[in-house]
Design an enzyme around this catalytic site. Structure first.
Site, PDB file in Angstrom:
ATOM      1  N   ARG A 191      62.608  74.309 101.619  1.00  0.00           N
ATOM      2  CA  ARG A 191      62.922  75.654 101.300  1.00  0.00           C
ATOM      3  C   ARG A 191      62.926  76.487 102.660  1.00  0.00           C
ATOM      4  O   ARG A 191      62.223  76.217 103.271  1.00  0.00           O
ATOM      5  CB  ARG A 191      61.751  76.105 100.478  1.00  0.00           C
ATOM      6  CG  ARG A 191      61.353  75.361  99.174  1.00  0.00           C
ATOM      7  CD  ARG A 191      60.159  76.023  98.475  1.00  0.00           C
ATOM      8  NE  ARG A 191      60.538  77.049  97.662  1.00  0.00           N
ATOM      9  CZ  ARG A 191      59.286  77.812  97.064  1.00  0.00           C
ATOM     10  NH1 ARG A 191      58.122  77.541  97.247  1.00  0.00           N
ATOM     11  NH2 ARG A 191      59.773  78.717  96.117  1.00  0.00           N
ATOM     12  N   GLY A 217      66.065  85.250  98.241  1.00  0.00           N
ATOM     13  CA  GLY A 217      67.416  84.757  97.786  1.00  0.00           C
ATOM     14  C   GLY A 217      68.269  84.621  99.080  1.00  0.00           C
ATOM     15  O   GLY A 217      69.673  84.375  98.431  1.00  0.00           O
ATOM     16  N   THR A 269      67.170  76.657  98.765  1.00  0.00           N
ATOM     17  CA  THR A 269      66.397  75.920  98.489  1.00  0.00           C
ATOM     18  C   THR A 269      66.706  74.913  97.859  1.00  0.00           C
ATOM     19  O   THR A 269      67.765  74.718  97.069  1.00  0.00           O
ATOM     20  CB  THR A 269      65.165  76.541  97.447  1.00  0.00           C
ATOM     21  OG1 THR A 269      64.615  77.723  98.133  1.00  0.00           O
ATOM     22  CG2 THR A 269      64.194  75.823  97.028  1.00  0.00           C
ATOM     23  N   GLN A 280      57.481  70.967 100.962  1.00  0.00           N
ATOM     24  CA  GLN A 280      56.291  70.968  99.950  1.00  0.00           C
ATOM     25  C   GLN A 280      56.591  69.940  98.914  1.00  0.00           C
ATOM     26  O   GLN A 280      57.607  69.738  98.167  1.00  0.00           O
ATOM     27  CB  GLN A 280      56.460  72.617  99.245  1.00  0.00           C
ATOM     28  CG  GLN A 280      54.881  72.694  98.575  1.00  0.00           C
ATOM     29  CD  GLN A 280      55.062  74.264  98.090  1.00  0.00           C
ATOM     30  OE1 GLN A 280      56.165  74.744  97.744  1.00  0.00           O
ATOM     31  NE2 GLN A 280      53.786  74.818  97.838  1.00  0.00           N
ATOM     32  N   GLU A 300      55.590  83.004  92.398  1.00  0.00           N
ATOM     33  CA  GLU A 300      56.148  81.791  91.670  1.00  0.00           C
ATOM     34  C   GLU A 300      55.123  80.880  91.369  1.00  0.00           C
ATOM     35  O   GLU A 300      54.405  80.447  92.389  1.00  0.00           O
ATOM     36  CB  GLU A 300      57.240  81.109  92.392  1.00  0.00           C
ATOM     37  CG  GLU A 300      58.643  81.929  92.423  1.00  0.00           C
ATOM     38  CD  GLU A 300      59.757  81.266  93.455  1.00  0.00           C
ATOM     39  OE1 GLU A 300      59.748  80.212  93.431  1.00  0.00           O
ATOM     40  OE2 GLU A 300      60.426  82.140  93.962  1.00  0.00           O
ATOM     41  N   GLN A 329      54.634  80.090  95.645  1.00  0.00           N
ATOM     42  CA  GLN A 329      55.410  81.088  96.337  1.00  0.00           C
ATOM     43  C   GLN A 329      54.608  82.438  95.783  1.00  0.00           C
ATOM     44  O   GLN A 329      54.198  82.664  94.892  1.00  0.00           O
ATOM     45  CB  GLN A 329      56.792  81.221  96.439  1.00  0.00           C
ATOM     46  CG  GLN A 329      57.264  82.146  97.355  1.00  0.00           C
ATOM     47  CD  GLN A 329      58.606  82.239  97.201  1.00  0.00           C
ATOM     48  OE1 GLN A 329      59.471  81.117  97.394  1.00  0.00           O
ATOM     49  NE2 GLN A 329      59.422  83.535  97.189  1.00  0.00           N
ATOM     50  N   ARG A 357      54.764  86.554  97.673  1.00  0.00           N
ATOM     51  CA  ARG A 357      55.053  87.663  98.551  1.00  0.00           C
ATOM     52  C   ARG A 357      54.943  89.111  97.915  1.00  0.00           C
ATOM     53  O   ARG A 357      54.957  89.152  96.984  1.00  0.00           O
ATOM     54  CB  ARG A 357      56.623  87.527  98.960  1.00  0.00           C
ATOM     55  CG  ARG A 357      57.659  87.506  97.443  1.00  0.00           C
ATOM     56  CD  ARG A 357      59.085  86.953  97.704  1.00  0.00           C
ATOM     57  NE  ARG A 357      59.832  87.137  96.734  1.00  0.00           N
ATOM     58  CZ  ARG A 357      60.693  85.991  96.439  1.00  0.00           C
ATOM     59  NH1 ARG A 357      61.055  85.013  97.237  1.00  0.00           N
ATOM     60  NH2 ARG A 357      61.683  86.100  95.351  1.00  0.00           N
ATOM     61  N   HIS A 382      66.416 126.981  92.612  1.00  0.00           N
ATOM     62  CA  HIS A 382      67.428 127.714  93.827  1.00  0.00           C
ATOM     63  C   HIS A 382      68.864 127.424  93.334  1.00  0.00           C
ATOM     64  O   HIS A 382      69.623 128.608  93.133  1.00  0.00           O
ATOM     65  CB  HIS A 382      67.422 127.129  95.120  1.00  0.00           C
ATOM     66  CG  HIS A 382      68.371 127.683  95.891  1.00  0.00           C
ATOM     67  ND1 HIS A 382      69.500 127.050  96.217  1.00  0.00           N
ATOM     68  CD2 HIS A 382      68.388 128.867  96.584  1.00  0.00           C
ATOM     69  CE1 HIS A 382      70.272 127.681  97.332  1.00  0.00           C
ATOM     70  NE2 HIS A 382      69.696 128.612  97.251  1.00  0.00           N
TER      71      HIS A 382
END
Length: 878
Positions: free
Chosen positions: A115, A130, A134, A181, A295, A307, A309, A830
């Site tokens: 990834r 994205g 990956t 991974q 994820e 994952q 983030r 206004h």
């Protein structure tokens, strides 16, 4: 020594420059003990040494530097050339050896996910989600190396190149790590947001889940189940029909399989699993200190996090507890200025208004009326006030929250009602007297007398001191400004909207309809903002007589504006008239509640588009004649109304009284903001003078750096008591301000972060119509002109002004516009008041009007029913 490979247990969030956002977050999770499949990161050093072997990369970078991100074909061609080149480039032997050694240490027989992890990825303010590639279930030495190379090349996908270009990231400075991974063979996978991504509620965990690998969800191939959890309780389930799943193959790679019908329609997660994974998500959020996009997958009943983030789409929260539930509304939406403000501008407003009620979030101010709304009278009155004064959507959104049990079940603070009564009672008494007893014709002189006294006192206070004392004097004058307005001006000007609604009811009750009401709003006597617009028209008429001045204005700049006028024929004559204008109105500008905005006295070229636009679209003297016609029409309308009601008796006296209050007090409606701009400008002059001194002393590099400090910080700095490094603090705040400018502030939000939205106004509207609120009657068709900033406007005759919002700084454009459409506003804001005064149709509160309506389109604005129709695409050849 630089490392080409780092294992997860060797990295954490501080390792971002070496392993990118994805790698840093996975290492952080792994070291913190969360269930993360093992793996390692091929560092950015490896990527840099890899591309350094290419003699073509500098040429490629130079080509990318000049690419237009909107021009897709050259972007596609260059991206394809770079990727092809990198995928064929040999990996240097030392680098390849280190990767292979790590792979053998982790396990040669295992499948891996390969990834991309960019250094400008998974950041708090930019996810880059994205943008790079990956690859799943990669087996064997050669396939691993090939896919690492493909990941490196994916830094130059079309979407990645365009994203960096649009967001101002230098292509050379974004580097790529690769995460390798161990693959999990999951039965279930999903994506979890620890705050609701649809409305921002920080207490709601939103979970999408499906069968097989999570790639089916991320790629959008399957409609996943949706579950929502709040405070440990499942509050929502949506079980979708899942037709396919993606699964790993034994020999490597993946396969997409059709799911059996009975599996595809059953829930992916049990209730216990939903609560379990949500609890795990909240633990991860607590560890990182911010809401996370995670994820996850499950293999044989065991959770794995692959994952995490930050969620970058959430609007920031004010610094207050989330519980008990509180409600806040945007001060910018009420003041018709929703742009981000610099720290000094925010701190000045929080000096004027009570800090506990005016909260900062995302570079904007939010008003917290929670305690008022916890009282029964507050819940009855305040939403109605918001509906009539500001914005119907604002009122609806507040009502939606205050009717919730979790809000209703919290009582107001002890003693609040008594304290509120003591504050409000004398104001209400004054309002009553102004509405029904005092002569409304005297309101203007009373208001202007107070304004003159206040302005004189402030100038005197600030001119007699220097250094920290001058800044402290400015702070003190700002701190007492609000109280003075509350006592001396608010009880007068608030009678304008009250009389509007009383008059509207009286017209319907006594003569059958309120159609004549908008005519009574025309040419209100003494309106300082309308008078300013008339003087702009006078300046435009003067320029008509001076063609050399007109040509000069088209290319004038702020630094030499006055001097340049003296070198053209008629320039001195225009300068005298312009100086008179600046002497009275130079304290104003668009977004004028923000002290840091440049005033017209500082940047006079802001007024040039309004002057030249007036010349193009309004005939000589027409603006003055229109105003006189408006006065006559209003007077004649008042006579007709009184004739219909009857010449004597209670009805006649009440109607006459309401009309006079409405018109004469309506004429001073804009005075409070004008006074505020006078005081802000005097304080700005004092701050600028001290900033110049700080520059001379070498404390600041540039006077405008003070805009990125709070008023308290500036005072400390002038005293030599400020501890932080000013240069780095200013740099950080500049970067934060740029981010704040990209945010779209909510009109109403809760302390949980929920962005409250009201349902659109219902009615029988034409298909495709853009619906807003009708605030000035009439129907016109014309060419749309979208204007984001008034100083950039180039209105032509017959054009309709489409703007995000308008405040008094936009008024010079109103003479040129055939109609008005704004994204923000209400009946008494206004733009609505001035549009009615000028007699042009207006529709406000049209969601995303400046995006949905394009320059040059032919549109119809229906100010009677409150909608806009796009009639044709039109042409815009300018």
């Amino acid at each position: 020594m630089k490392s080409y490979v780092l294992f997860f247990n060797q990295v954490d969030r501080s390792s971002l420059p070496y392993v990118g956002g994805k790698g840093a977050n996975l290492g952080e999770l792994s070291k913190a003990g969360f269930p993360v499949p093992d793996g390692f990161c091929v560092t950015t050093f490896a990527f840099q040494d890899f591309i350094a072997t290419s003699s073509d990369m500098e040429t490629f970078f130079e080509s990318l530097d000049i690419l237009d991100p909107q021009d897709l074909e050259p972007l596609r061609k260059w991206g394809e050339r770079i990727r092809t080149h990198l995928e064929q480039l040999a990996i240097p032997a030392p680098l390849e050896q280190e990767i292979i050694y790590a792979w053998e240490s982790a396990g040669k027989e295992i499948s891996y996910a390969v990834r991309s992890s960019a250094t400008a990825e998974d950041l708090p303010t930019a996810s880059f989600a994205g943008q790079q590639d990956t690859y799943l279930n990669i087996r064997g030495r050669d396939e691993l190396l090939r896919h690492i190379r493909k990941c490196w090349a994916s830094l130059f996908t079309d979407r990645a190149i365009a994203y960096r270009a649009k967001n101002g990231f230098n292509h050379r400075q974004v580097s790529l790590s690769v995460v390798v991974q161990q693959m999990v063979n999951p039965q279930i996978a999903g994506v979890m947001f620890t705050a609701d991504p649809t409305n921002g509620n920080r207490n709601v965990v939103s979970i999408d889940a499906s069968f097989g690998l999570g790639e089916s969800i991320v790629s959008g191939m399957v409609s996943a189940d949706l579950y929502k959890v709040k405070n440990g309780q499942i509050i929502h389930k949506n079980i979708s029909e899942k037709k396919i799943g993606i699964y790993p193959l034994p020999e490597g790679g993946t396969v997409t399989k059709d799911l059996p019908p009975d599996q595809g329609t059953k829930p992916v997660l049990t209730d216990d699993q939903i609560l379990s994974v949500a609890k795990l998500g909240k633990k991860i959020e607590k560890h990182f200190g911010s809401p996370q996009d995670i994820e996850f997958c499950m293999e044989n009943g065991e959770w794995f996090m692959v994952q995490s983030r930050p969620i970058t789409s959430l609007y920031p929260l004010p610094d207050i507890p989330q519980e008990p539930l509180r409600i806040m509304f945007s001060f910018g939406h009420v003041q018709m200025m929703t742009d981000a403000m610099k720290p000094l501008g925010i701190s000045v407003l929080r000096t004027i208004f009570p800090k506990q009620a005016f909260l900062e979030a995302g570079g904007r101010l939010f008003v917290n009326p929670t305690e008022v709304l916890r009282t029964k009278p507050g819940r009855m009155i305040l939403p109605r006030v918001f509906q009539h004064l500001f914005d119907e959507a604002l009122s609806l959104e507040i009502r939606e929250v205050i009717e919730r049990p979790e809000f209703l079940n919290v009582p107001p603070k002890r003693g609040f009602i008594k304290a509120a009564y003591r504050l409000v009672a004398p104001i209400l008494k004054e309002v009553w007297n102004n509405l029904f007893k005092r002569d409304p014709k005297l309101a203007r002189s009373k208001v202007e007398r107070y304004m003159e006294e206040k302005w004189t006192a402030v100038r005197k206070e600030l001119q007699g001191v220097s250094g920290p004392k001058r800044l402290e004097a400015a702070q003190y004058q700002l701190s007492i400004f609000g109280k003075g307005m509350l006592q001396n001006i608010l009880p007068i000007v608030i009678c304008f909207p009250i009389s509007f609604h009383l008059l509207k009811k009286a017209l319907v009750r006594w003569i059958g309809d309120d159609k004549k009401l908008h005519q009574l709003n025309k040419s209100l006597p003494g309106n300082i903002t309308s008078e300013m617009g008339l003087v702009i028209g006078d300046l435009a008429d003067l320029v008509r007589e001076l063609p050399e001045v007109e040509e000069y204005l088209k290319q004038a700049d702020d630094q030499t504006f006055d001097e340049g006028l003296l070198h053209v024929d008629g320039g001195e004559r225009f300068k005298r008239a312009f100086d008179d204008f600046i002497g009275k109105y130079g304290n104003r500008c668009a977004g004028e509640i923000d002290l840091t905005r440049p005033r017209w006295r500082e940047t006079p070229t802001q007024l040039v588009p309004a002057i030249l636009g007036h010349m193009r679209s309004v005939k000589p003297g027409e603006h003055r004649q229109k105003f006189l016609n408006g006065e006559q029409e209003a007077d004649e309308t008042a006579r007709r109304i009184l004739h219909q009601v009857g010449s004597s008796g209670f009805k006649s006296r009440q109607m006459k009284r309401l009309i006079e209050v409405y018109r004469y007090i309506g004429g001073v409606r804009e005075h409070p903001k004008y006074l505020l701009t006078l005081i802000l400008d005097e304080c700005k002059k004092a701050i600028q003078a001290e900033a110049e001194e700080l520059v001379k002393k070498g404390v600041l590099q540039h006077p405008e750096e003070v805009f990125y400090l709070t008023l308290d910080e500036l005072i400390q700095l002038s005293k030599g008591e400020f501890k932080p490094d000013v240069s780095s603090l200013v740099a950080d705040r500049k970067e934060q301000y740029e981010w704040h400018q990209t945010l779209n502030p909510p009109r109403v939000m809760t302390s949980e972060g929920e962005r409250v939205t009201a349902s659109p106004r219902q009615g029988e509207f034409p298909e495709g119509a853009l619906v807003g609120n009708p605030v000035s009657a009439g129907v016109v068709e014309g060419t749309a002109r979208v204007v984001q900033k008034p100083e950039e406007a180039h209105l032509q005759e017959g054009e309709i002004l489409i703007a995000p919002h308008t405040d008094p700084g936009w008024t010079p454009l109103f003479q040129s516009a055939q109609a008005l459409v704004t994204e923000v506003g209400g009946l008494m804001t206004h733009g609505a008041v001035v549009a009615r005064e000028y007699g042009i149709p207006a529709v406000v509160g049209v969601e995303d009007a400046t995006k949905k309506i394009k320059d040059g389109q032919m549109i119809r604005v229906d100010g009677n029913q409150g909608f806009v129709e796009i009639l044709s695409e039109g042409n815009d050849n300018r």
